[in-house]
Design an enzyme around this catalytic site. Structure first.
Site, mmCIF file in Angstrom:
data_model
loop_
_atom_site.group_PDB
_atom_site.id
_atom_site.type_symbol
_atom_site.label_atom_id
_atom_site.label_comp_id
_atom_site.label_asym_id
_atom_site.label_seq_id
_atom_site.Cartn_x
_atom_site.Cartn_y
_atom_site.Cartn_z
ATOM 1 C CG LEU A 213 -1.530 54.820 -8.186
ATOM 2 C CD1 LEU A 213 -1.652 56.297 -7.837
ATOM 3 C CD2 LEU A 213 -1.840 53.962 -6.966
ATOM 4 C CD GLU A 214 -4.351 50.422 -14.267
ATOM 5 O OE1 GLU A 214 -5.325 50.932 -14.853
ATOM 6 O OE2 GLU A 214 -3.204 50.406 -14.743
#
Length: 622
Positions: A213-214
């Site tokens: 997850l960015e």
């Protein structure tokens, strides 16, 4: 999108993936080179599409989207095969005498990638090419706000002659994303808001799908009194208002040492007032849409109602349209506790280093950060204590463009890393293989269990792990003798043709990357030709490590060893223009440094039929 439709999409990807994964990494990257070529040829038209669709200056689209993407493509073309090749890894002599370990990388299978709207090419295509280089098929779900860019990406993939259905590009809405996750891809990479990232993580967790997850940031800049003040003002202005603040690593909070706070604020306000905000192609940034302005303006109004002071713009009604500068913002204000995807910057002061660090770490977001100071020792000390996933010293944003460096956030800013070697490894699964000798009938830990073996093992545990200080060091030196005397049946007879050999390498300060080693049995190829080495490999260097041990088994004979710190993990010893190594290097016998490579004779040693350890100290040659 129905579940049947998403199932068909995943089925097509699964059918295309095995043939792609069967290609060598080098061949896959050569094909991806076609994609880089096509993007380069069409760079201006691609940038124009992005600029129009995302309301940003053309130069921002050309640099932030197109150029950065091309640089990452070139990086993986050059280094992916080295990063993903199988390698031999270390082991404990006591537990694994006579065995060797190897690790290799394999693709997950089908990677599901969610791209955002602020940099729709860069933040979609970089994870796309990383997944493809690692051998995965890709379902790319672009933002529903950027359908034209999604169409461009699909057209580019077709033009690059990628296999049919290896990449499928969609731009459905968020509701359709749930069906794609429920179709169970093998890996998910999501870039977007923290709120949506939490929803993706929750849904992926139901199927135990590995996820990177960015997510959003609330990046802090720490400005110390000894900084280059003009550079700090210019850099923070750019870091806060580039692309109208719609950058994941945009500066949102600035903490300034009290002695220069007023001067910094005055200079910053003056610089902000000069920014050009309009839809001209050469504007500094384009204004947000009305809907986006409304969301950010609500956060600004909340801060003002809590006691914050508005320094710019002069007209309160144009906040979030023009660059917006606030001070005296309470910690509980929404502008500090929520994501704010717009041109708003909050400034406060600090009196000492500890307070600056505490203020920066107070946010639940921890993506990136920056430090402005002339004192490099302080900069590194402070950077080491910040909770953000990355930190720039006397610069902003640019660090995300380095294809060699891993990137990612902590806390509400996500988890996992991509870019560089870490990106390829994130899009891969690791497989470890142990190859044991078959010369013995049984191992000591196999059946039958008995009290004699149990007592011998307890004695060894106390000797090996129960002593500290000098006694502990002696125990490690005497361990081979203890093993031979106390546990002859445990390890069995040593091979008549091989001797255990250990290389104890003392690293440089702040060592990083991987430790390379090459063992030569003759002058041919010494000191650096890996193809002519009898043994060679790479070991990851743990954080703060001071020395590493390399264990292997060799026939008795004459040998020489070369080791070096592969700082950039490119699996080669880099040299400067005059041929001196640019990375720390060492050889057996630790001969004095001289101009030119060492000779085999001065570095060679005799390995007999008893276990032997040599020590090598790494040094900087240039």
């Amino acid at each position: 999108m129905t579940s049947a439709t998403s199932d068909r999409i995943l089925a097509r990807a699964r059918a295309a993936q095995p043939a792609w994964a069967a290609l060598t990494v080098s061949r896959r990257c050569a094909i991806l080179g076609n994609l880089r070529h096509e993007i380069a040829l069409q760079c201006e038209s691609i940038a124009d599409t992005i600029a129009r669709e995302t309301s940003k200056p053309l130069l921002d689209a050309l640099s932030g989207d197109v150029f950065v993407t091309l640089e990452h493509l070139r990086y993986y073309e050059s280094y992916a095969a080295r990063i993903l090749r199988p390698r031999r890894i270390g082991k404990s002599f006591f537990l694994f005498h006579g065995a060797r370990f190897e690790t290799s990388f394999e693709p997950h299978g089908v990677a599901m990638i969610f791209g955002p709207s602020n940099y729709p090419l860069q933040l979609s295509v970089i994870p796309l090419i990383t997944a493809l280089a690692a051998g995965n098929a890709v379902v790319l779900k672009c933002s529903e706000r950027t359908p034209k860019t999604a169409t461009v990406i699909a057209r580019l993939c077709a033009k690059a002659n990628l296999p049919v259905n290896l990449v499928q590009v969609l731009y459905d809405g968020p509701k359709q994303s749930a069906a794609l996750i429920d179709a169970r891809p093998d890996f998910i990479f999501f870039t977007g808001s923290s709120r949506h990232g939490q929803q993706v993580a929750e849904r992926a967790a139901k199927h135990l799908i590995p996820t990177v997850l960015e997510l959003g940031g609330k990046d802090a800049s720490l400005v110390f009194a000894d900084c280059h003040l003009d550079r700090a003002v210019e850099g923070i202005t750019y870091g806060a208002f580039s692309n109208a603040g719609r950058v994941c690593v945009a500066v949102k909070r600035v903490y300034v040492e009290a002695s220069i706070h007023d001067e910094f604020l005055a200079r910053l306000k003056h610089r902000i007032s000069m920014l050009r905000v309009n839809t001209d192609p050469d504007a500094d940034f384009f204004p947000l849409t009305e809907d986006a302005q409304s969301d950010v303006r609500a956060q600004v109004e909340d801060a003002l109602s809590c006691g914050a002071t508005l320094h710019w713009p002069q007209d309160r009604a144009t906040a979030a349209y023009e660059p917006t500068l606030l001070t005296d913002v309470p910690a509980e204000a929404r502008i500090l506790t929520e994501e704010s995807f717009g041109p708003v910057l909050c400034v406060a002061s600090f009196r000492d280093e500890a307070k600056a660090i505490a203020l920066a770490n107070a946010s639940p977001f921890a993506l990136s950060s920056s430090i402005w100071t002339h004192n490099q020792a302080r900069a590194r000390r402070v950077a080491a204590q910040l909770s953000a996933g990355s930190c720039s010293i006397n610069d902003v944003i640019r660090n995300i463009a380095n294809p060699h460096a891993a990137f990612g956030g902590n806390r509400l800013s996500g988890y996992g890393r991509y870019h560089g070697p870490e990106g390829l490894r994130s899009f891969s699964r690791m497989r470890t293989i142990m190859v044991a000798s078959d010369r013995r009938t049984r191992e000591i830990n196999w059946f039958p269990f008995n009290s004699r073996t149990r007592h011998q093992l307890a004695s060894l545990i106390r000797f090996r792990h129960g002593a500290n200080g000098l006694l502990g060091r002696l125990s490690r030196l005497l361990l081979p003798l203890l093993v031979s005397a106390v546990l002859p049946l445990t390890l069995g007879a040593r091979s008549k043709t091989e001797t255990h050999f250990t290389i104890d390498v003392y690293l440089t300060q702040q060592a990083q990357g991987e430790l390379a080693y090459l063992v030569f049995a003759s002058p041919s190829g010494f000191p650096g030709d890996r193809d002519k080495a009898l043994r060679h490999g790479f070991l990851p260097i743990p954080s703060n490590a001071q020395h590493l041990r390399i264990d292997t088994d060799l026939p008795p004979g004459i040998y020489a060893v070369t080791v070096y710190e592969d700082l950039n993990s490119n699996h080669k010893l880099d040299h400067n223009l005059i041929g001196l190594p640019r990375e720390p290097v060492g050889v057996s016998n630790n001969p004095p440094a001289r101009f030119g490579p060492p000779h085999f004779d001065e570095c060679s040693f005799h390995l007999g039929d008893t276990a032997q350890t040599i020590t090598i100290t790494l040094v900087h040659a240039s």
